[in-house]
Motif scaffolding. Sequence first.
Motif, PDB file in Angstrom:
ATOM      1  N   SER A   1      -4.665   9.641 -11.322  1.00 11.51           N
ATOM      2  CA  SER A   1      -5.665   9.165 -12.279  1.00 11.51           C
ATOM      3  C   SER A   1      -6.147   7.783 -11.848  1.00 11.51           C
ATOM      4  CB  SER A   1      -5.067   9.094 -13.680  1.00 11.51           C
ATOM      5  OG  SER A   1      -5.945   8.426 -14.566  1.00 11.51           O
ATOM      6  N   ASN A   2      -7.459   7.613 -11.756  1.00 13.08           N
ATOM      7  CA  ASN A   2      -8.020   6.324 -11.346  1.00 13.08           C
ATOM      8  C   ASN A   2      -8.694   5.581 -12.505  1.00 13.08           C
ATOM      9  OD1 ASN A   2     -10.391   7.760 -11.744  1.00 13.08           O
ATOM     10  ND2 ASN A   2     -10.836   7.988  -9.551  1.00 13.08           N
ATOM     11  N   ARG A   3      -8.434   6.030 -13.731  1.00 14.28           N
ATOM     12  CA  ARG A   3      -9.113   5.446 -14.886  1.00 14.28           C
ATOM     13  C   ARG A   3      -8.868   3.945 -14.986  1.00 14.28           C
ATOM     14  NH1 ARG A   3      -8.027   8.208 -20.574  1.00 14.28           N
ATOM     15  NH2 ARG A   3      -9.023   9.889 -19.404  1.00 14.28           N
ATOM     16  N   ARG A   4      -7.643   3.527 -14.787  1.00 10.66           N
ATOM     17  CA  ARG A   4      -7.314   2.105 -14.897  1.00 10.66           C
ATOM     18  C   ARG A   4      -8.030   1.293 -13.819  1.00 10.66           C
ATOM     19  NH1 ARG A   4      -1.005   0.769 -15.391  1.00 10.66           N
ATOM     20  NH2 ARG A   4      -1.335   2.163 -17.164  1.00 10.66           N
ATOM     21  N   ALA A   5      -8.103   1.837 -12.610  1.00 10.41           N
ATOM     22  CA  ALA A   5      -8.758   1.120 -11.505  1.00 10.41           C
ATOM     23  C   ALA A   5     -10.261   1.001 -11.738  1.00 10.41           C
ATOM     24  CB  ALA A   5      -8.484   1.841 -10.184  1.00 10.41           C
ATOM     25  N   ILE A   6     -10.888   2.041 -12.270  1.00  6.61           N
ATOM     26  CA  ILE A   6     -12.325   1.982 -12.548  1.00  6.61           C
ATOM     27  C   ILE A   6     -12.624   0.887 -13.563  1.00  6.61           C
ATOM     28  CG2 ILE A   6     -14.256   3.233 -13.602  1.00  6.61           C
ATOM     29  CD1 ILE A   6     -13.097   5.788 -12.342  1.00  6.61           C
ATOM     30  N   GLU A   7     -11.806   0.818 -14.607  1.00  4.57           N
ATOM     31  CA  GLU A   7     -12.014  -0.196 -15.638  1.00  4.57           C
ATOM     32  C   GLU A   7     -11.794  -1.599 -15.079  1.00  4.57           C
ATOM     33  OE1 GLU A   7      -9.302   0.877 -18.702  1.00  4.57           O
ATOM     34  OE2 GLU A   7     -10.504   2.582 -19.418  1.00  4.57           O
TER      35      GLU A   7
ATOM     36  N   LEU B   1       0.840  -1.194   0.000  1.00  2.00           N
ATOM     37  CA  LEU B   1       0.000   0.000   0.000  1.00  2.00           C
ATOM     38  C   LEU B   1       0.878   1.248   0.000  1.00  2.00           C
ATOM     39  CD1 LEU B   1      -3.125   0.770   0.287  1.00  2.00           C
ATOM     40  CD2 LEU B   1      -2.482   1.424   2.614  1.00  2.00           C
ATOM     41  N   SER B   2       0.763   2.044  -1.052  1.00  2.00           N
ATOM     42  CA  SER B   2       1.576   3.251  -1.164  1.00  2.00           C
ATOM     43  C   SER B   2       0.688   4.490  -1.240  1.00  2.00           C
ATOM     44  CB  SER B   2       2.513   3.150  -2.374  1.00  2.00           C
ATOM     45  OG  SER B   2       3.503   4.176  -2.330  1.00  2.00           O
ATOM     46  N   THR B   3       1.241   5.586  -1.732  1.00  2.00           N
ATOM     47  CA  THR B   3       0.627   6.890  -1.534  1.00  2.00           C
ATOM     48  C   THR B   3       0.817   7.804  -2.734  1.00  2.00           C
ATOM     49  OG1 THR B   3       0.792   8.917  -0.176  1.00  2.00           O
ATOM     50  CG2 THR B   3       2.770   7.607  -0.404  1.00  2.00           C
TER      51      THR B   3
ATOM     52  N   ARG C   1      -1.564   2.406  -4.904  1.00  2.00           N
ATOM     53  CA  ARG C   1      -1.456   3.753  -4.344  1.00  2.00           C
ATOM     54  C   ARG C   1      -2.838   4.285  -3.986  1.00  2.00           C
ATOM     55  NH1 ARG C   1       2.399   5.309  -9.131  1.00  2.00           N
ATOM     56  NH2 ARG C   1       4.438   4.656  -8.325  1.00  2.00           N
ATOM     57  N   VAL C   2      -2.921   4.909  -2.808  1.00  2.00           N
ATOM     58  CA  VAL C   2      -4.152   5.526  -2.339  1.00  2.00           C
ATOM     59  C   VAL C   2      -3.824   6.953  -1.920  1.00  2.00           C
ATOM     60  CG1 VAL C   2      -5.170   3.335  -1.643  1.00  2.00           C
ATOM     61  CG2 VAL C   2      -3.806   4.628   0.004  1.00  2.00           C
ATOM     62  N   ALA C   3      -4.853   7.715  -1.504  1.00  2.00           N
ATOM     63  CA  ALA C   3      -4.627   9.115  -1.168  1.00  2.00           C
ATOM     64  C   ALA C   3      -5.675   9.620  -0.195  1.00  2.00           C
ATOM     65  CB  ALA C   3      -4.659   9.959  -2.449  1.00  2.00           C
ATOM     66  N   TRP C   4      -5.280  10.508   0.687  1.00  2.00           N
ATOM     67  CA  TRP C   4      -6.184  11.231   1.583  1.00  2.00           C
ATOM     68  C   TRP C   4      -7.282  10.309   2.112  1.00  2.00           C
ATOM     69  CZ3 TRP C   4      -7.362  16.779  -0.738  1.00  2.00           C
ATOM     70  CH2 TRP C   4      -6.192  17.551  -0.699  1.00  2.00           C
ATOM     71  N   ILE C   5      -6.872   9.266   2.822  1.00  2.00           N
ATOM     72  CA  ILE C   5      -7.816   8.248   3.290  1.00  2.00           C
ATOM     73  C   ILE C   5      -8.726   8.829   4.376  1.00  2.00           C
ATOM     74  CG2 ILE C   5      -8.026   5.982   4.367  1.00  2.00           C
ATOM     75  CD1 ILE C   5      -5.185   5.396   3.285  1.00  2.00           C
ATOM     76  N   TYR C   6     -10.011   8.549   4.256  1.00  2.00           N
ATOM     77  CA  TYR C   6     -10.976   8.976   5.265  1.00  2.00           C
ATOM     78  C   TYR C   6     -11.972   7.840   5.491  1.00  2.00           C
ATOM     79  CZ  TYR C   6     -14.462   9.708   1.561  1.00  2.00           C
ATOM     80  OH  TYR C   6     -15.347   9.526   0.528  1.00  2.00           O
TER      81      TYR C   6
ATOM     82  N   GLY D   1       1.237  -5.570 -10.778  1.00  2.00           N
ATOM     83  CA  GLY D   1       1.498  -4.259 -11.373  1.00  2.00           C
ATOM     84  C   GLY D   1       1.236  -3.141 -10.385  1.00  2.00           C
ATOM     85  N   THR D   2       0.952  -1.958 -10.919  1.00  2.00           N
ATOM     86  CA  THR D   2       0.702  -0.767 -10.113  1.00  2.00           C
ATOM     87  C   THR D   2      -0.693  -0.250 -10.428  1.00  2.00           C
ATOM     88  OG1 THR D   2       3.054  -0.174 -10.170  1.00  2.00           O
ATOM     89  CG2 THR D   2       1.509   1.575  -9.586  1.00  2.00           C
ATOM     90  N   LEU D   3      -1.422   0.204  -9.388  1.00  2.00           N
ATOM     91  CA  LEU D   3      -2.786   0.666  -9.596  1.00  2.00           C
ATOM     92  C   LEU D   3      -3.093   1.809  -8.633  1.00  2.00           C
ATOM     93  CD1 LEU D   3      -5.198  -0.248 -11.429  1.00  2.00           C
ATOM     94  CD2 LEU D   3      -6.116  -1.377  -9.395  1.00  2.00           C
ATOM     95  N   HIS D   4      -3.816   2.800  -9.141  1.00  2.00           N
ATOM     96  CA  HIS D   4      -4.240   3.938  -8.326  1.00  2.00           C
ATOM     97  C   HIS D   4      -5.702   3.758  -7.921  1.00  2.00           C
ATOM     98  CE1 HIS D   4      -0.989   6.686 -10.334  1.00  2.00           C
ATOM     99  NE2 HIS D   4      -0.481   5.785  -9.500  1.00  2.00           N
TER     100      HIS D   4
END
Length: 290
Positions: free
Chosen positions: A260-266, A107-109, A152-157, A210-213
């Motif tokens: 960009s979360n486009r890859r994760a949405i797909e 889990l990264s950032t 990778r994740v960001a600003w977790i709430y 791989g890597t995913l946002h």
Amino acid sequence: MIVLVTGVSSSPGYKIAVKLLGRYQVVGTYNEHRVEIPSAELVRVDLTKNPAELIRNYKPDVLVHVAAIGNVDQCEEQPDLCYRVNVVASRELIANAYRVGATIYYLSTDYVFDGERGLYTEDDVPRPVNYYGLTKLLAEEIARAFGGAIIRVAWIYGAGPGRANFGKTVVDKLRRGEEVRAITDQWSAPTLNTIIGEAFAKLIDSKFTGTLHVVGPRMSRYEFAKAIARYFGYNEDLVKPIRLADVNYRARRPRDSSLSNRRAIELLGIPLNDINYALSIFKKELEETT
């Protein structure tokens, strides 16, 4: 199949462990703050001491490495400790997991990027501007060297255990009729902890590499606080704009580290850009805990 999740007392670690229950045998580690996760085996471990022993004892099929010092200013003030936890301990844990044949998820950032343009893709070259981001990038490279996946994740709430988070603070203050000061000129992608858990369940099920946002929509903290006020039915006028320069941070923050979360949405089929979808889950979980 045994899934070892480090840092289950953190907001994302807890939600990941909960979402994996029923699918896998879950072992969760914590250091100082024990949490209750029914049906999971919890073990107290200081990962800076002997992570190899942890791996030998459980021989996990999957390692989900969440544990880290995530306080950005603390990392700037205590770089040696930050390096020991975020880099050295990660290296020993990941290397030993690799030796027993475990699949590795790290889990990264968003803070691995400099924030000069925003909406970074998985293929963009990282360039951190603070020590926390640097240690996370170094651990990313370690995980990648051992064939691990980088999420990778960001600003977790969200609701649940873990450090105080901006989303929960906003709700608590607005509920009491207090003002919320929120930054207008820093952008990222607020991400609900429960959605992170759901994403990990899907990624492990599909054996993702791989890597995913896995992040929410690009927003400033001010825009995010306003969205919370609207969805929860609180007074939006209580949200007051401030500038990044008005906050006395010890560590430099990237101006726009949105991903960009486009890859994760797909890949995942989760409506990551729908802030109301995330806030509906957030609101429901807060109501269940009060």
